[in-house]
Design a protein around this motif. Structure first.
Motif, short mmCIF file in Angstrom:
data_model
loop_
_atom_site.label_atom_id
_atom_site.label_comp_id
_atom_site.label_asym_id
_atom_site.label_seq_id
_atom_site.Cartn_x
_atom_site.Cartn_y
_atom_site.Cartn_z
N SER A 43 0.83 -1.21 0.00
CA SER A 43 0.00 0.00 0.00
C SER A 43 0.86 1.26 0.00
CB SER A 43 -0.95 0.00 1.20
OG SER A 43 -0.30 0.35 2.40
N VAL A 44 2.06 1.16 0.53
CA VAL A 44 2.98 2.30 0.52
C VAL A 44 3.70 2.41 -0.82
CG1 VAL A 44 5.05 3.29 1.59
CG2 VAL A 44 3.30 2.22 3.02
N VAL A 45 4.12 1.29 -1.38
CA VAL A 45 4.96 1.28 -2.58
C VAL A 45 4.16 1.48 -3.87
CG1 VAL A 45 6.53 -0.15 -3.96
CG2 VAL A 45 6.75 -0.10 -1.47
N LEU A 46 2.99 0.87 -3.99
CA LEU A 46 2.25 0.90 -5.26
C LEU A 46 1.96 2.30 -5.80
CD1 LEU A 46 -0.23 -2.11 -4.91
CD2 LEU A 46 1.84 -1.96 -6.29
N PRO A 47 1.59 3.29 -4.96
CA PRO A 47 1.37 4.63 -5.53
C PRO A 47 2.63 5.21 -6.18
CG PRO A 47 0.42 4.51 -3.34
CD PRO A 47 1.20 3.23 -3.55
N TYR A 48 3.80 4.90 -5.63
CA TYR A 48 5.06 5.39 -6.21
C TYR A 48 5.36 4.72 -7.55
CZ TYR A 48 5.87 7.68 -1.77
OH TYR A 48 5.75 8.48 -0.67
N LEU A 49 4.75 3.56 -7.78
CA LEU A 49 4.92 2.87 -9.05
C LEU A 49 3.81 3.24 -10.04
CD1 LEU A 49 5.82 -0.70 -7.70
CD2 LEU A 49 7.39 1.09 -8.49
N GLY A 50 2.91 4.13 -9.60
CA GLY A 50 1.80 4.55 -10.45
C GLY A 50 0.70 3.51 -10.56
N LEU A 51 0.62 2.61 -9.59
CA LEU A 51 -0.37 1.54 -9.63
C LEU A 51 -1.46 1.77 -8.59
CD1 LEU A 51 2.09 -1.47 -9.98
CD2 LEU A 51 0.69 -0.43 -11.78
N ARG A 52 -2.69 1.42 -8.95
CA ARG A 52 -3.83 1.55 -8.04
C ARG A 52 -3.86 0.40 -7.05
NH1 ARG A 52 -7.97 4.79 -9.13
NH2 ARG A 52 -9.48 3.34 -8.24
N TRP A 53 -4.52 0.63 -5.93
CA TRP A 53 -4.71 -0.40 -4.91
C TRP A 53 -5.89 -1.28 -5.31
CZ3 TRP A 53 -1.93 -2.62 -1.48
CH2 TRP A 53 -2.49 -3.33 -0.42
N THR A 54 -5.58 -2.39 -5.93
CA THR A 54 -6.59 -3.36 -6.35
C THR A 54 -6.14 -4.74 -5.86
OG1 THR A 54 -5.51 -3.89 -8.45
CG2 THR A 54 -7.07 -2.03 -8.46
N PRO A 55 -7.05 -5.68 -5.77
CA PRO A 55 -6.63 -7.03 -5.35
C PRO A 55 -5.54 -7.61 -6.24
CG PRO A 55 -9.00 -6.85 -5.17
CD PRO A 55 -8.52 -5.58 -5.86
N LEU A 56 -5.63 -7.39 -7.55
CA LEU A 56 -4.61 -7.92 -8.46
C LEU A 56 -3.25 -7.29 -8.21
CD1 LEU A 56 -3.92 -9.75 -10.85
CD2 LEU A 56 -4.53 -7.86 -12.36
N ASN A 57 -3.20 -5.96 -8.12
CA ASN A 57 -1.92 -5.29 -7.89
C ASN A 57 -1.36 -5.61 -6.52
OD1 ASN A 57 -2.00 -4.11 -10.40
ND2 ASN A 57 -2.83 -2.18 -9.68
N ALA A 58 -2.23 -5.66 -5.50
CA ALA A 58 -1.77 -5.98 -4.15
C ALA A 58 -1.23 -7.41 -4.11
CB ALA A 58 -2.90 -5.80 -3.14
N GLY A 59 -1.94 -8.34 -4.76
CA GLY A 59 -1.48 -9.72 -4.80
C GLY A 59 -0.16 -9.87 -5.53
N ALA A 60 -0.03 -9.17 -6.67
CA ALA A 60 1.23 -9.23 -7.42
C ALA A 60 2.38 -8.67 -6.60
CB ALA A 60 1.09 -8.46 -8.73
#
Length: 171
Positions: A43-60
């Protein structure tokens, strides 16, 4: 909802625990903590990668970050740990009792305070917590540094608020 909650709270942690060689009680006892750690880090890193908080992105993210943790443990830290640390000593029931008593007391307290399962909490700050979950869903940002936008939209303030529960609940 219960099945989805169990998947979020146990799947990443069980996978990492198995990869690290945990078995039986230790595997199940540490799985939620491992899952929360993997997902909250995401949840901290994904915004810096330009990715939304979704189950798929969180799982990956959990898979990639968990893989890095596994490699760190496997090739760097494992040689420094005493092999006897992970062995069962026949007293696992003590851990189960030490976990079960507070879990039962806290569950009872929550059930008495809430009433029915479909009741909404009537605490003074409930509106903030529900809005934080909606904010994460709307913006795709579950970072504890992004909550300032909820409190003061358009200000560019970041602030910090521990959003672990909110991020996991949104998933």
């Amino acid at each position: 909802a219960i099945l989805a909650s169990l998947v979020v709270l146990f799947a990443p942690g069980l996978a990492l625990g198995l990869a690290l060689g945990l078995r039986r009680l230790w595997l199940w006892a540490l799985a939620p903590a491992f899952s929360a750690t993997l997902l909250v880090t995401g949840s901290v890193v994904l915004p810096y990668l330009g990715l939304r908080w979704t189950p798929l992105n969180a799982g990956a993210f959990a898979v990639v970050f968990g893989g890095l943790v596994y490699l760190l443990f496997r090739f760097i830290l494992r040689n420094r740990l005493d092999d006897s640390a992970g062995k069962e000593n026949g007293r696992g029931w003590i851990t189960v009792v030490a976990w079960a008593i507070p879990a039962a007391l806290l569950s009872g307290y929550v059930m008495l305070g809430t009433g029915a399962a479909d009741n909404i909490s009537q605490t003074f700050d409930n509106v903030f917590h529900l809005n934080a979950i909606a904010f994460i869903g709307d913006t795709g940002n579950a970072s504890p540094f992004g909550i300032g936008e909820l409190v003061d939209p358009g200000s560019g303030k970041t602030g910090f608020y521990p959003l672990a529960w909110h991020a996991l609940t949104e998933l």
